[in-house]
Design a protein around this motif. Structure first.
Motif, PDB file in Angstrom:
ATOM      1  N   VAL A 357       4.338 -15.313   6.775  1.00 43.43           N
ATOM      2  CA  VAL A 357       4.887 -14.331   5.844  1.00 43.43           C
ATOM      3  C   VAL A 357       5.128 -13.040   6.613  1.00 43.43           C
ATOM      4  O   VAL A 357       4.191 -12.448   7.157  1.00 43.43           O
ATOM      5  N   GLU A 358       6.373 -12.614   6.662  1.00 41.07           N
ATOM      6  CA  GLU A 358       6.757 -11.369   7.327  1.00 41.07           C
ATOM      7  C   GLU A 358       7.169 -10.358   6.258  1.00 41.07           C
ATOM      8  O   GLU A 358       8.051 -10.635   5.440  1.00 41.07           O
ATOM      9  N   ALA A 359       6.522  -9.219   6.264  1.00 43.86           N
ATOM     10  CA  ALA A 359       6.806  -8.162   5.284  1.00 43.86           C
ATOM     11  C   ALA A 359       7.422  -6.957   6.000  1.00 43.86           C
ATOM     12  O   ALA A 359       7.076  -6.661   7.145  1.00 43.86           O
ATOM     13  N   ILE A 360       8.322  -6.296   5.309  1.00 46.90           N
ATOM     14  CA  ILE A 360       8.936  -5.061   5.796  1.00 46.90           C
ATOM     15  C   ILE A 360       8.737  -3.998   4.724  1.00 46.90           C
ATOM     16  O   ILE A 360       9.190  -4.162   3.585  1.00 46.90           O
ATOM     17  N   ILE A 361       8.062  -2.918   5.085  1.00 52.02           N
ATOM     18  CA  ILE A 361       7.814  -1.802   4.163  1.00 52.02           C
ATOM     19  C   ILE A 361       8.524  -0.588   4.736  1.00 52.02           C
ATOM     20  O   ILE A 361       8.159  -0.075   5.796  1.00 52.02           O
ATOM     21  N   ALA A 362       9.548  -0.144   4.059  1.00 53.34           N
ATOM     22  CA  ALA A 362      10.353   0.990   4.523  1.00 53.34           C
ATOM     23  C   ALA A 362      10.210   2.132   3.519  1.00 53.34           C
ATOM     24  O   ALA A 362      10.427   1.945   2.316  1.00 53.34           O
ATOM     25  N   GLU A 363       9.847   3.309   4.019  1.00 57.29           N
ATOM     26  CA  GLU A 363       9.665   4.479   3.165  1.00 57.29           C
ATOM     27  C   GLU A 363      10.329   5.682   3.832  1.00 57.29           C
ATOM     28  O   GLU A 363      10.057   5.991   4.997  1.00 57.29           O
ATOM     29  N   ILE A 446       8.974   6.004   7.530  1.00 58.80           N
ATOM     30  CA  ILE A 446       7.866   5.110   7.859  1.00 58.80           C
ATOM     31  C   ILE A 446       8.350   3.676   7.723  1.00 58.80           C
ATOM     32  O   ILE A 446       8.926   3.293   6.697  1.00 58.80           O
ATOM     33  N   LEU A 447       8.139   2.890   8.764  1.00 55.40           N
ATOM     34  CA  LEU A 447       8.524   1.484   8.748  1.00 55.40           C
ATOM     35  C   LEU A 447       7.324   0.655   9.197  1.00 55.40           C
ATOM     36  O   LEU A 447       6.856   0.793  10.327  1.00 55.40           O
ATOM     37  N   SER A 448       6.836  -0.215   8.329  1.00 57.03           N
ATOM     38  CA  SER A 448       5.719  -1.110   8.638  1.00 57.03           C
ATOM     39  C   SER A 448       6.196  -2.550   8.509  1.00 57.03           C
ATOM     40  O   SER A 448       6.878  -2.897   7.540  1.00 57.03           O
ATOM     41  N   THR A 449       5.849  -3.371   9.502  1.00 59.15           N
ATOM     42  CA  THR A 449       6.257  -4.779   9.475  1.00 59.15           C
ATOM     43  C   THR A 449       5.039  -5.672   9.702  1.00 59.15           C
ATOM     44  O   THR A 449       4.895  -6.282  10.766  1.00 59.15           O
ATOM     45  N   PRO A 450       4.138  -5.762   8.748  1.00 57.53           N
ATOM     46  CA  PRO A 450       2.998  -6.673   8.924  1.00 57.53           C
ATOM     47  C   PRO A 450       3.436  -8.124   8.753  1.00 57.53           C
ATOM     48  O   PRO A 450       4.377  -8.434   8.005  1.00 57.53           O
ATOM     49  N   LYS A 590      10.583  20.562  -3.913  1.00 60.16           N
ATOM     50  CA  LYS A 590      11.456  19.412  -4.147  1.00 60.16           C
ATOM     51  C   LYS A 590      10.971  18.253  -3.280  1.00 60.16           C
ATOM     52  O   LYS A 590      10.854  18.383  -2.056  1.00 60.16           O
ATOM     53  N   LEU A 591      10.686  17.135  -3.922  1.00 58.63           N
ATOM     54  CA  LEU A 591      10.149  15.967  -3.233  1.00 58.63           C
ATOM     55  C   LEU A 591      10.971  14.737  -3.612  1.00 58.63           C
ATOM     56  O   LEU A 591      11.130  14.429  -4.790  1.00 58.63           O
ATOM     57  N   LYS A 592      11.522  14.051  -2.589  1.00 60.80           N
ATOM     58  CA  LYS A 592      12.279  12.818  -2.792  1.00 60.80           C
ATOM     59  C   LYS A 592      11.621  11.719  -1.962  1.00 60.80           C
ATOM     60  O   LYS A 592      11.320  11.914  -0.788  1.00 60.80           O
ATOM     61  N   ARG A 593      11.417  10.570  -2.586  1.00 63.55           N
ATOM     62  CA  ARG A 593      10.753   9.469  -1.897  1.00 63.55           C
ATOM     63  C   ARG A 593      11.476   8.164  -2.235  1.00 63.55           C
ATOM     64  O   ARG A 593      11.689   7.845  -3.414  1.00 63.55           O
ATOM     65  N   ASN A 594      11.839   7.401  -1.184  1.00 64.95           N
ATOM     66  CA  ASN A 594      12.455   6.078  -1.329  1.00 64.95           C
ATOM     67  C   ASN A 594      11.536   5.060  -0.648  1.00 64.95           C
ATOM     68  O   ASN A 594      11.266   5.165   0.553  1.00 64.95           O
ATOM     69  N   LEU A 595      11.088   4.080  -1.404  1.00 67.51           N
ATOM     70  CA  LEU A 595      10.176   3.057  -0.891  1.00 67.51           C
ATOM     71  C   LEU A 595      10.698   1.690  -1.303  1.00 67.51           C
ATOM     72  O   LEU A 595      10.956   1.440  -2.483  1.00 67.51           O
ATOM     73  N   MET A 596      10.870   0.776  -0.308  1.00 62.46           N
ATOM     74  CA  MET A 596      11.311  -0.592  -0.575  1.00 62.46           C
ATOM     75  C   MET A 596      10.426  -1.551   0.207  1.00 62.46           C
ATOM     76  O   MET A 596      10.038  -1.269   1.350  1.00 62.46           O
ATOM     77  N   VAL A 597      10.128  -2.709  -0.397  1.00 65.07           N
ATOM     78  CA  VAL A 597       9.288  -3.730   0.225  1.00 65.07           C
ATOM     79  C   VAL A 597      10.051  -5.054   0.222  1.00 65.07           C
ATOM     80  O   VAL A 597      10.522  -5.503  -0.828  1.00 65.07           O
ATOM     81  N   PHE A 598      10.196  -5.645   1.415  1.00 61.95           N
ATOM     82  CA  PHE A 598      10.896  -6.920   1.581  1.00 61.95           C
ATOM     83  C   PHE A 598       9.913  -7.952   2.127  1.00 61.95           C
ATOM     84  O   PHE A 598       8.946  -7.618   2.819  1.00 61.95           O
ATOM     85  N   LEU A 599      10.219  -9.229   1.846  1.00 61.62           N
ATOM     86  CA  LEU A 599       9.323 -10.306   2.252  1.00 61.62           C
ATOM     87  C   LEU A 599      10.163 -11.513   2.662  1.00 61.62           C
ATOM     88  O   LEU A 599      11.180 -11.829   2.029  1.00 61.62           O
ATOM     89  N   ARG A 600       9.721 -12.191   3.740  1.00 67.37           N
ATOM     90  CA  ARG A 600      10.393 -13.413   4.190  1.00 67.37           C
ATOM     91  C   ARG A 600       9.348 -14.442   4.598  1.00 67.37           C
ATOM     92  O   ARG A 600       8.589 -14.218   5.539  1.00 67.37           O
TER      93      ARG A 600
END
Length: 664
Positions: A357-363, A446-450, A590-600
């Motif tokens: 399982v490969e995860a990609i967490i991009a914020e 921030i990019l995490s790929t556990p 002013k605070l803007k936050r974009n967070l997406m989580v992908f999984l393969r």
């Protein structure tokens, strides 16, 4: 004589000339007939003659027309002891061609002479019965097989046909197709007739009650092997075990079948002790996990067996134990139940697939803040004639700064630009003013790929972060008589960082069901009013999804935009144009936050795929190390950058390169 002359004298001169012509014609016909008879007898003697000259001679004597393939070349030598007629002469010619690797193919008005390898691909004659073609003529014959399978005859007859010949079976109509010299085809036909006989062999099915069908077949085949090696006359019986029904299929003549059934009946007897223990070593499954499954199945089998048949003697209880050290099962059960359990174990003891399982967490976040404010303090108490007033807007407050200045202690000023002015030693009126200005702009990507690998239907967890202590309680001495009690605090540690829990389930095909629980937490660096301890930011996903092997799926995301504007002012005075800024404090955040989580997920069904994935990641990491070394990056002045071995399967150095005990 005189009479002859007198009679001859009676003929005219013309008649005498006609008689002489007739006599001469008769003599010519007789001589031609005799020469023709003599010409049909041919004596052939050649010494290293060209094969084309031989073909020309055959054409002249037989009257046949030949077309010669360009590849027909060579020298021939023929020795003949007696004359031959035309048929014998042509048969000798075909034998000469066969010896030199050539064949004749009759056609309309001519005969083709080609190499043997090409003969079967051209229009050679196809015969169905007795033929008057020469024995060395290449022909094709279709033979109908009546009693045996045509495909079984192919490996038997193939060694009897030259390499350029052709032999094939057509199973749909059970026929043989042979292309070869006519005399060899006739020989094969006689052999096929001897083999294609009606046999009285049939197939019998013997169902076993106590013994194992596969084990009995192994014993009987071992008994037949010595007899076959000695060349015994009896036809060996063919035995096949059907493990599903625990039956033996017997094929052969009645005598051998009867002999085999007698041996089978003797072997299919119950043990005196029906509970002999058997040990089964497992390859992939866990022995302790299978005990509960097999125990339940065996109890159900035993109940059905006791309900269906009435035992003549007490049944030995079924016992299943697991040996953890050798990962083996010890089973004590009657033979029929043991065979059923053994079949279940074979189906359960299989290599389980793994899932990577490969995860990609991009914020991506954007934080911008502005703050501008003025604070005042006036103290007219020294002479008792002035007012006292405070305009306390923002943090740090001007009262805290004034109190710290009066006592000579320090105070936290916070971030931003602070400009202060005032007078504190006057005997009439003291005052102070504080101007605070702040503008901040921060961005983060921030990019995490556990990645995590686990077995099918096995939960796995990976934690990347810190273990942070949180105070949950405290105790202090009350100052009474129990002064010996020491104060203490209770602390609970929690993981702060990235946590990924996955439980995959591989369905039929390539679909994977994933139970996912993902948590992203961090410590909040900004103090929050009313918080007694550390504040953490937390984002959690908990879901169940279905995804195909190798495909990427988005679990979810957060798109957050927070705009906060705060204005503090003195009533009326803060609204005065221009001068009102001295009695007002404003702040904008002013605070803007974009967070997406992908999984393969990637299914790894065999060791080769597992090695390929591991090797690719290993080589990627090593390439990063090599790149760092090439750039001259060193961890210490006298230490080189460590690099993994070049080969993936050599993670450890050879034993000769290991340091000695006194060097460690």
């Amino acid at each position: 004589m005189r009479a002859f002359k007198d009679s001859a004298a009676g003929y005219s001169a013309k008649e005498r000339r006609t008689s002489r012509h007739f006599f001469a014609s008769f003599l010519l016909i007789v001589s031609l007939f005799c020469s023709t008879i003599q010409a049909e007898q041919i004596t052939l003697n050649l010494n290293n003659a060209d094969i084309e000259a031989l073909i020309k001679t055959v054409s002249e004597h037989t009257g046949k027309n030949f077309v010669i393939d360009p590849r027909v070349k060579g020298k021939v030598t023929v020795i003949s002891a007696h004359p031959m007629d035309r048929e014998e002469f042509y048969q000798v010619f075909l034998s000469i061609l066969e010896v030199h690797g050539f064949s004749t193919i009759p056609s309309e008005g001519l005969i083709k002479i080609v190499p043997n390898v090409k003969a079967k691909q051209t229009g050679i004659p196809t015969i169905s019965g007795i033929s008057k073609l020469p024995g060395d003529q290449v022909v094709t014959r279709i033979i109908q097989v009546q009693n045996v399978t045509a495909a079984q005859l192919v490996p038997i007859l193939r060694p009897l046909i030259p390499q350029e010949g052709h032999l094939a079976a057509y199973p749909a109509t059970n026929v043989l197709i042979i292309s070869d010299r006519r005399q060899n085809v006739d020989r094969l036909l006689k052999i096929i007739k001897e083999i294609d006989q009606v046999s009285d062999s049939s197939i019998e099915v013997v169902t076993l009650q106590h013994a194992s069908a596969a084990e009995v077949v192994r014993i009987l085949n071992g008994l037949q092997a010595p007899a076959t090696a000695k060349g015994g006359g009896a036809t060996p019986v063919k035995l096949v075990a059907d493990e599903r029904t625990n039956s033996i299929l017997i094929s052969g003549d009645p005598t051998t079948r009867l002999r085999s059934k007698v041996v089978i009946k003797h072997l299919d007897t119950p043990f005196d002790n029906a509970g002999n223990a058997q040990v089964i070593y497992l390859k992939y499954a866990n022995a302790e996990d299978l005990v509960s499954v097999l125990t339940g199945v065996s109890e159900s089998m035993d109940q059905n067996k006791q309900a269906g048949t009435k035992a003549s003697k007490p049944q030995v209880p079924i016992n299943i134990q697991a040996d953890e050290a050798s990962n083996a099962l010890i089973i004590t059960a009657p033979p029929d139940i043991f065979r059923s359990l053994e079949a279940i174990i074979r189906k359960l003891d299989i290599r389980r697939a793994q899932v990577l399982v490969e995860a990609i967490i991009a914020e991506v976040s954007y934080d911008k803040a502005k703050k501008l404010g003025v604070q005042w303090i006036v103290d007219g108490t020294p002479d008792g004639s002035g007012p006292v007033g405070v305009i306390n807007l923002g943090s740090p407050s001007i009262t805290d700064i004034a109190a710290a200045a009066a006592t000579g202690t320090g105070v936290s000023l916070g971030s931003g630009t602070l400009i202060g002015a005032g007078k504190f030693d006057s005997t009439s009126v003291n005052f102070a003013a504080l101007v605070q200005a702040l503008e901040s702009d921060s961005q983060s990507n921030i990019l995490s790929t556990p990645s995590l690998m686990t077995l099918d239907n096995q939960e796995a967890e990976i934690v990347i972060g810190q273990n942070v202590p949180f105070i949950t309680g405290s105790f202090t001495s009350t100052g009474g008589t129990s002064s010996s009690v020491n104060p203490f605090q209770t602390v609970q540690r929690e993981d702060v960082g990235l946590t990924l829990r996955v439980k995959p389930q591989i369905n039929e095909g390539n679909a994977v069901q994933l139970e996912i629980e993902q948590e992203i937490s961090s410590i909040n660096s900004t103090a929050i009013a009313g918080a007694s301890d550390i504040v953490t930011n937390k984002r959690t996903f908990k879901t169940v999804v279905m995804v195909e092997d190798g495909n990427t799926i988005v679990l979810g995301g957060l798109i957050d935009e927070n705009l906060q504007q705060v204005e503090e002012k003195v009533p009326l005075l803060g609204d005065v144009p221009f001068l009102g800024a001295l009695f007002r404090s404003t702040s904008t955040t002013k605070l803007k936050r974009n967070l997406m989580v992908f999984l393969r997920p990637i299914i790894l069904r065999d060791a080769a795929t597992n090695t390929q994935i591991a090797s690719s990641k290993y080589n990627y990491f090593r390439a990063k190390q090599v790149d760092m070394k090439q750039k001259g990056v060193k961890l210490m002045d006298d230490e080189e950058t460590p690099i993994l071995p070049a080969r993936f399967n050599t993670l450890l150095p050879p034993f000769d390169d290991l340091p000695a005990d006194n060097d460690l």
